[in-house]
Design a protein around this motif. Structure first.
Motif, PDB file in Angstrom:
ATOM      1  N   GLN A   8      12.145 -66.553   1.738  1.00 49.68           N
ATOM      2  CA  GLN A   8      13.185 -67.477   2.196  1.00 49.68           C
ATOM      3  C   GLN A   8      13.176 -67.646   3.711  1.00 49.68           C
ATOM      4  O   GLN A   8      13.465 -68.726   4.216  1.00 49.68           O
ATOM      5  CB  GLN A   8      14.567 -66.979   1.741  1.00 49.68           C
ATOM      6  CG  GLN A   8      14.897 -67.297   0.294  1.00 49.68           C
ATOM      7  CD  GLN A   8      13.879 -66.707  -0.669  1.00 49.68           C
ATOM      8  OE1 GLN A   8      13.629 -65.505  -0.652  1.00 49.68           O
ATOM      9  NE2 GLN A   8      13.277 -67.539  -1.499  1.00 49.68           N
ATOM     10  N   VAL A   9      12.838 -66.593   4.448  1.00 56.02           N
ATOM     11  CA  VAL A   9      12.830 -66.716   5.907  1.00 56.02           C
ATOM     12  C   VAL A   9      11.469 -67.163   6.425  1.00 56.02           C
ATOM     13  O   VAL A   9      11.280 -67.331   7.626  1.00 56.02           O
ATOM     14  CB  VAL A   9      13.233 -65.387   6.586  1.00 56.02           C
ATOM     15  CG1 VAL A   9      14.648 -65.002   6.182  1.00 56.02           C
ATOM     16  CG2 VAL A   9      12.250 -64.263   6.258  1.00 56.02           C
ATOM     17  N   ASN A  10      10.526 -67.373   5.509  1.00 52.38           N
ATOM     18  CA  ASN A  10       9.200 -67.854   5.896  1.00 52.38           C
ATOM     19  C   ASN A  10       8.872 -69.205   5.258  1.00 52.38           C
ATOM     20  O   ASN A  10       7.724 -69.504   4.954  1.00 52.38           O
ATOM     21  CB  ASN A  10       8.128 -66.829   5.517  1.00 52.38           C
ATOM     22  CG  ASN A  10       8.073 -65.660   6.470  1.00 52.38           C
ATOM     23  OD1 ASN A  10       7.593 -65.781   7.593  1.00 52.38           O
ATOM     24  ND2 ASN A  10       8.595 -64.518   6.038  1.00 52.38           N
ATOM     25  N   GLY A  11       9.920 -70.000   5.050  1.00 52.45           N
ATOM     26  CA  GLY A  11       9.675 -71.335   4.532  1.00 52.45           C
ATOM     27  C   GLY A  11      10.606 -71.768   3.424  1.00 52.45           C
ATOM     28  O   GLY A  11      10.760 -72.951   3.157  1.00 52.45           O
ATOM     29  N   ARG A  12      11.200 -70.800   2.730  1.00 50.82           N
ATOM     30  CA  ARG A  12      12.173 -71.091   1.668  1.00 50.82           C
ATOM     31  C   ARG A  12      11.598 -72.106   0.682  1.00 50.82           C
ATOM     32  O   ARG A  12      10.593 -71.862   0.043  1.00 50.82           O
ATOM     33  CB  ARG A  12      13.487 -71.572   2.284  1.00 50.82           C
ATOM     34  CG  ARG A  12      14.693 -71.513   1.356  1.00 50.82           C
ATOM     35  CD  ARG A  12      15.956 -71.877   2.082  1.00 50.82           C
ATOM     36  NE  ARG A  12      17.127 -71.870   1.212  1.00 50.82           N
ATOM     37  CZ  ARG A  12      18.348 -72.135   1.622  1.00 50.82           C
ATOM     38  NH1 ARG A  12      18.557 -72.418   2.899  1.00 50.82           N
ATOM     39  NH2 ARG A  12      19.364 -72.117   0.778  1.00 50.82           N
ATOM     40  N   ASN A  13      12.225 -73.265   0.545  1.00 53.17           N
ATOM     41  CA  ASN A  13      11.762 -74.266  -0.415  1.00 53.17           C
ATOM     42  C   ASN A  13      10.735 -75.239   0.163  1.00 53.17           C
ATOM     43  O   ASN A  13      10.298 -76.156  -0.529  1.00 53.17           O
ATOM     44  CB  ASN A  13      12.964 -75.059  -0.964  1.00 53.17           C
ATOM     45  CG  ASN A  13      13.876 -74.184  -1.803  1.00 53.17           C
ATOM     46  OD1 ASN A  13      13.402 -73.317  -2.529  1.00 53.17           O
ATOM     47  ND2 ASN A  13      15.176 -74.388  -1.688  1.00 53.17           N
ATOM     48  N   ALA A  14      10.359 -75.038   1.420  1.00 50.74           N
ATOM     49  CA  ALA A  14       9.408 -75.944   2.063  1.00 50.74           C
ATOM     50  C   ALA A  14       7.961 -75.457   1.940  1.00 50.74           C
ATOM     51  O   ALA A  14       7.045 -76.098   2.450  1.00 50.74           O
ATOM     52  CB  ALA A  14       9.771 -76.119   3.543  1.00 50.74           C
ATOM     53  N   ILE A  15       7.751 -74.314   1.266  1.00 47.77           N
ATOM     54  CA  ILE A  15       6.395 -73.798   1.082  1.00 47.77           C
ATOM     55  C   ILE A  15       6.026 -73.849  -0.393  1.00 47.77           C
ATOM     56  O   ILE A  15       6.884 -74.021  -1.252  1.00 47.77           O
ATOM     57  CB  ILE A  15       6.265 -72.347   1.611  1.00 47.77           C
ATOM     58  CG1 ILE A  15       7.289 -71.422   0.910  1.00 47.77           C
ATOM     59  CG2 ILE A  15       6.445 -72.306   3.120  1.00 47.77           C
ATOM     60  CD1 ILE A  15       7.172 -69.965   1.296  1.00 47.77           C
ATOM     61  N   SER A  16       4.752 -73.692  -0.689  1.00 44.44           N
ATOM     62  CA  SER A  16       4.288 -73.768  -2.074  1.00 44.44           C
ATOM     63  C   SER A  16       4.761 -72.551  -2.859  1.00 44.44           C
ATOM     64  O   SER A  16       5.091 -71.499  -2.296  1.00 44.44           O
ATOM     65  CB  SER A  16       2.764 -73.830  -2.112  1.00 44.44           C
ATOM     66  OG  SER A  16       2.201 -72.583  -1.725  1.00 44.44           O
TER      67      SER A  16
END
Length: 224
Positions: A146-154
């Motif tokens: 969550q702190v490394n991209g949350r829903n913006a990562i694959s």
């Protein structure tokens, strides 16, 4: 796979109880205000309850403030999430206020403050044996993914971060995640996947990216 340190065996759960208990008391006025607003704007029930897989795949009821309506089509089926998500619901999600009831899940032992986010029950049917190792620990209110991209990562990257976390659990890592989470909440970053109003389910992602066939996808849905 998990290092059974003193922190992992004893302190992590102790801190979960103390911190979630204090938060439930301190934030009680916020709970009341949000609950009243949800009741006025979205109706009843105020709390959305959904079954999720927890530690060792034990199913539990996860609590959230409701963010969507119950609008249905002519056949009585619920409309897609993006059509039921209201502007008020978007505010709750962008500020993470919808997740406050999960503090009760933490207090009673279903979840931890920090850990892999609990996924849908059906998602587990799509996971590999390696990905399922994320269930070796309690799911969290927030996590390394969550702190490394949350829903913006694959999804692949999310699982990679989840597995990294369970292999490296420590007090300092948890503190780092909590501090970074506060920053994410205030900046309202990475709330949704690109092109989606709400987070895309793992199975839907696999189907959209042609990593599973429609027949495989439908077979899982039938079993759930």
């Amino acid at each position: 796979m998990i290092k059974e340190t003193f922190y992992v065996k004893y302190m992590k759960r102790f801190l979960d109880i103390i911190l979630s208990g204090l938060a439930l008391i301190v934030l009680s006025p916020v709970y009341l205000v949000v609950a009243i607003l949800v009741r006025i704007k979205l109706g009843s029930p105020v709390i959305f309850i959904q079954k999720r897989p927890g530690k060792d795949n034990k199913i539990f009821n996860m609590y959230k403030f409701r963010t969507m309506t119950d609008k249905r089509d002519e056949q009585g089926n619920l409309l897609p999430d993006d059509e039921r998500l209201t502007s008020f619901g978007k505010i709750l999600r962008s500020t993470s206020l919808d997740e406050l009831p999960e503090l009760w899940n933490i207090f009673k032992g279903d979840m931890s403050i920090v850990g892999p986010r609990p996924q849908l029950v059906k998602d587990e049917w799509f996971m590999s044996d390696t990905e399922k190792k994320r269930h070796l620990v309690l799911p969290g209110l927030t996590g390394w993914a969550q702190v490394n991209g949350r829903n913006a990562i694959s999804w692949e990257k999310k699982f990679e971060y989840d597995l990294y976390y369970i292999q490296n659990i420590s007090f300092l890592l948890d503190v780092k995640i909590i501090l970074k989470t506060v920053g994410k909440v205030f900046t309202k970053s990475d709330i949704s996947s690109e092109g989606f109003e709400t987070a895309e389910d793992y199975g839907d992602y696999l189907l959209r990216t042609n990593k599973i066939s429609e027949a495989e996808y439908n077979d899982v849905l039938r079993r759930n």
